[in-house]
Motif scaffolding. Structure first.
Motif, PDB file in Angstrom:
ATOM      1  N   HIS A 137       0.833  -1.210   0.000  1.00 21.59           N
ATOM      2  CA  HIS A 137       0.000   0.000   0.000  1.00 21.59           C
ATOM      3  C   HIS A 137       0.865   1.256   0.000  1.00 21.59           C
ATOM      4  O   HIS A 137       0.627   2.197  -0.777  1.00 21.59           O
ATOM      5  CB  HIS A 137      -0.914  -0.025   1.224  1.00 21.59           C
ATOM      6  N   LEU A 216      -6.822  -4.614  -2.388  1.00 14.76           N
ATOM      7  CA  LEU A 216      -5.676  -3.928  -2.985  1.00 14.76           C
ATOM      8  C   LEU A 216      -5.281  -4.573  -4.309  1.00 14.76           C
ATOM      9  O   LEU A 216      -4.904  -3.869  -5.261  1.00 14.76           O
ATOM     10  CB  LEU A 216      -4.490  -3.940  -2.022  1.00 14.76           C
ATOM     11  N   ARG A 219      -7.604  -3.157  -6.797  1.00 14.83           N
ATOM     12  CA  ARG A 219      -7.276  -1.753  -7.086  1.00 14.83           C
ATOM     13  C   ARG A 219      -6.076  -1.644  -8.024  1.00 14.83           C
ATOM     14  O   ARG A 219      -6.129  -0.938  -9.038  1.00 14.83           O
ATOM     15  CB  ARG A 219      -6.983  -1.002  -5.795  1.00 14.83           C
ATOM     16  N   GLN A 248     -14.487  -2.805   5.839  1.00 17.42           N
ATOM     17  CA  GLN A 248     -13.514  -1.968   5.139  1.00 17.42           C
ATOM     18  C   GLN A 248     -12.365  -1.562   6.054  1.00 17.42           C
ATOM     19  O   GLN A 248     -12.490  -1.549   7.282  1.00 17.42           O
ATOM     20  CB  GLN A 248     -14.191  -0.736   4.550  1.00 17.42           C
ATOM     21  N   MET A 333      -8.815   1.464   2.483  1.00 16.13           N
ATOM     22  CA  MET A 333      -9.642   1.013   1.365  1.00 16.13           C
ATOM     23  C   MET A 333     -11.064   0.823   1.860  1.00 16.13           C
ATOM     24  O   MET A 333     -11.294   0.235   2.916  1.00 16.13           O
ATOM     25  CB  MET A 333      -9.119  -0.288   0.764  1.00 16.13           C
ATOM     26  N   GLU A 337     -15.337   1.484  -2.628  1.00 16.42           N
ATOM     27  CA  GLU A 337     -14.325   1.424  -3.677  1.00 16.42           C
ATOM     28  C   GLU A 337     -14.302   0.047  -4.341  1.00 16.42           C
ATOM     29  O   GLU A 337     -14.201  -0.067  -5.569  1.00 16.42           O
ATOM     30  CB  GLU A 337     -12.929   1.741  -3.138  1.00 16.42           C
ATOM     31  N   GLU A 411     -10.853  10.192   0.172  1.00 15.98           N
ATOM     32  CA  GLU A 411     -10.222   9.293  -0.794  1.00 15.98           C
ATOM     33  C   GLU A 411      -9.729  10.046  -2.029  1.00 15.98           C
ATOM     34  O   GLU A 411      -9.774   9.550  -3.149  1.00 15.98           O
ATOM     35  CB  GLU A 411     -11.201   8.178  -1.164  1.00 15.98           C
ATOM     36  N   GLU A 414      -7.018   8.434  -4.449  1.00 19.37           N
ATOM     37  CA  GLU A 414      -7.541   7.445  -5.391  1.00 19.37           C
ATOM     38  C   GLU A 414      -8.318   8.117  -6.518  1.00 19.37           C
ATOM     39  O   GLU A 414      -8.266   7.667  -7.672  1.00 19.37           O
ATOM     40  CB  GLU A 414      -8.428   6.436  -4.655  1.00 19.37           C
TER      41      GLU A 414
END
Length: 481
Positions: A137, A216, A219, A248, A333, A337, A411, A414
């Motif tokens: 991350h 992740l 993502r 989350q 996260m 998402e 966020e 992102e």
């Protein structure tokens, strides 16, 4: 201090020292209040907090929120970022975050070494997996924003003083490997006790850490879509991630001894005004969050939106965020998402029925964020009346605009990464209004930190005069570095 005092001892004491063994002297010189070896169970707690508060919720998020127009910079450094004067190209702008990421990566490396084969905590598989997931991350955040960065030669103080920059493509290979290794370790039986309440994210629940890691993977697999589209994998990974908002990955704040970073930024700086372009997106959709996102500034008492790119540099005038609360969590996260990732992947595979279901889940979860407070019924009504018609006309556009809106404001990084990826893929579906963007002054990346620009020739050469941030995209967005 103890060592200095020992050197300055009187001659009488020095005579006594001659009769002491070397081991005794080593014991005398130990500072019991500054141990040289700390258990990974203690280091990992700090690494979690740093990952959330000092990195995800740091200056990186504040500046990203300006560039993607969640907020308008109306004072000092944020104003300079808004009008593209100085801040976007300065090596000092993100230096604190740059240092925090590398310090955190170093601490996580210590944990990984301790818990790996041959380390002092060999067999501590679950803490090892958490450290690997957090390393992925942190490292992805670093390269997503800065591009090519020192990695393979970094984190070796006293041995390598000017590490070379690694290519982002290679760093992403390492990010994905770290996530795979983490999952493998979560699946092992650990001989060490659970972290329990020293785990500020999940209280030692390894099943949830595994779900976070799969999130992740979803993502970062989506992040590489321009280079290697793998939408089936995105869906597969997302399906093994969070099943609800209860799962989350977020850091919570109690509002007294621990305060949300965006709230702290407002009370300390008051550098943001309400974004006209974000307001327009909600207004176009008759989105009920339009009455929740902002409030008049206490000094003016009037609802005044800040024009993107052309605000007056003034405090106490423009409206401000109303969801900036002391206890608003920082998301490593979120569940919404994960559902947005699924929705986009399904759209790109032309599986629109599944895309619609995932989008509905995402919007419903976003409506019920703790600092939004709308209900599931509110979300369903909005979805059926306002989202579905736009989804029917342009599915990808509505998925990504809903994601963009949902990511206000915690966020922002992102959202910034999504915008750059979409433009690179030819999907410029999120409209930004800052006129500086059309003058080729949209920041394609963040600068390297001044700590290394001034001390590492490799970083200094890559930095140049800083203007590269406007012209050189990162690798996954179609650039070379």
């Amino acid at each position: 201090m103890r060592k200095i005092l020992n050197i300055l001892l009187s001659g009488l004491l020095l005579v006594a020292v001659w009769s002491c063994s070397e081991d005794t002297m080593d014991d005398i010189n130990k500072n019991v209040n500054d141990p040289v070896d700390v258990g990974s169970n203690l280091i990992i707690t700090d690494a979690m907090v740093t990952s959330a508060f000092s990195i995800t919720g740091s200056d990186l998020a504040f500046y990203a929120s300006v560039y993607i127009e969640h907020n308008v910079g109306i004072w000092n450094q944020s104003y300079n970022a808004e009008i593209r004067s100085g801040e976007p190209i300065s090596a000092t702008t993100y230096n604190n975050s740059w240092n925090s990421i590398y310090q955190n990566l170093y601490n996580l490396k210590v944990i990984i070494n301790k818990c790996s084969e041959g380390g002092s905590e060999e067999g501590n598989y679950h803490t090892l997996g958490i450290a690997q997931a957090l390393t992925a991350h942190n490292l992805a955040t670093l390269t997503d924003l800065m591009g090519d960065v020192p990695w393979t030669e970094a984190l070796q103080p006293g041995f390598i003083f000017t590490p070379v920059l690694d290519k982002q493509e290679d760093i992403y290979t390492e990010v994905l490997k770290l996530l795979d290794d983490a999952i493998a370790n979560f699946n092992k039986e650990s001989s060490f006790p659970s972290l329990g309440d020293q785990d500020f994210i999940y209280d030692g629940d390894i099943d949830l850490w595994k779900k976070f890691t799969y999130g992740l993977k979803a993502r970062y697999t989506m992040r590489l879509s321009l280079k290697n589209a793998a939408y089936e994998n995105v869906i597969s990974f997302a399906n093994q991630s969070f099943a609800s908002s209860d799962e989350q990955a977020q850091l919570n704040y109690n509002g007294s001894t621990a305060i949300s970073p965006f709230y702290k930024f407002y009370t300390d700086r008051d550098y943001f005004g309400a974004s006209q372009s974000l307001y327009d997106k909600l207004n176009e959709r008759n989105d009920p969050r339009i009455d929740i996102f902002w409030k008049p500034h206490p000094n003016s008492g009037e609802f005044i939106l800040a024009p993107n790119g052309t605000p007056v540099q003034v405090q106490g005038n423009y409206s401000i965020s109303a969801i900036t609360e002391k206890t608003a969590p920082t998301y490593l996260m979120s569940y919404h998402e994960v559902e947005f990732l699924k929705a986009e992947a399904y759209v790109r595979l032309n599986e629109l029925e599944d895309a619609e279901a995932a989008l509905k889940n995402a919007v419903t979860a976003a409506f019920q964020k703790v600092n939004i407070g709308l209900t599931e019924e509110d979300a369903i009504t909005y979805f059926e009346d306002n989202v579905l018609p736009k989804f029917g006309s342009n599915p990808l556009s509505e998925v990504m605009n809903q994601k963009y809106i949902a990511f206000f404001e915690e966020e922002a990084v992102e959202a910034y990464c999504d915008y750059r990826r979409l433009v690179a893929m030819g999907n410029n579906v999120i409209k930004l209004d800052n006129p500086k963007n059309s003058a080729n002054q949209f920041p394609q990346r963040f600068t390297y930190g001044n700590s290394d620009v001034t001390t590492n020739k490799n970083v200094r050469e890559a930095y140049g005069d800083g203007n590269y941030v406007y012209t050189e995209k990162v690798w996954w967005a179609g650039g070379t570095r």
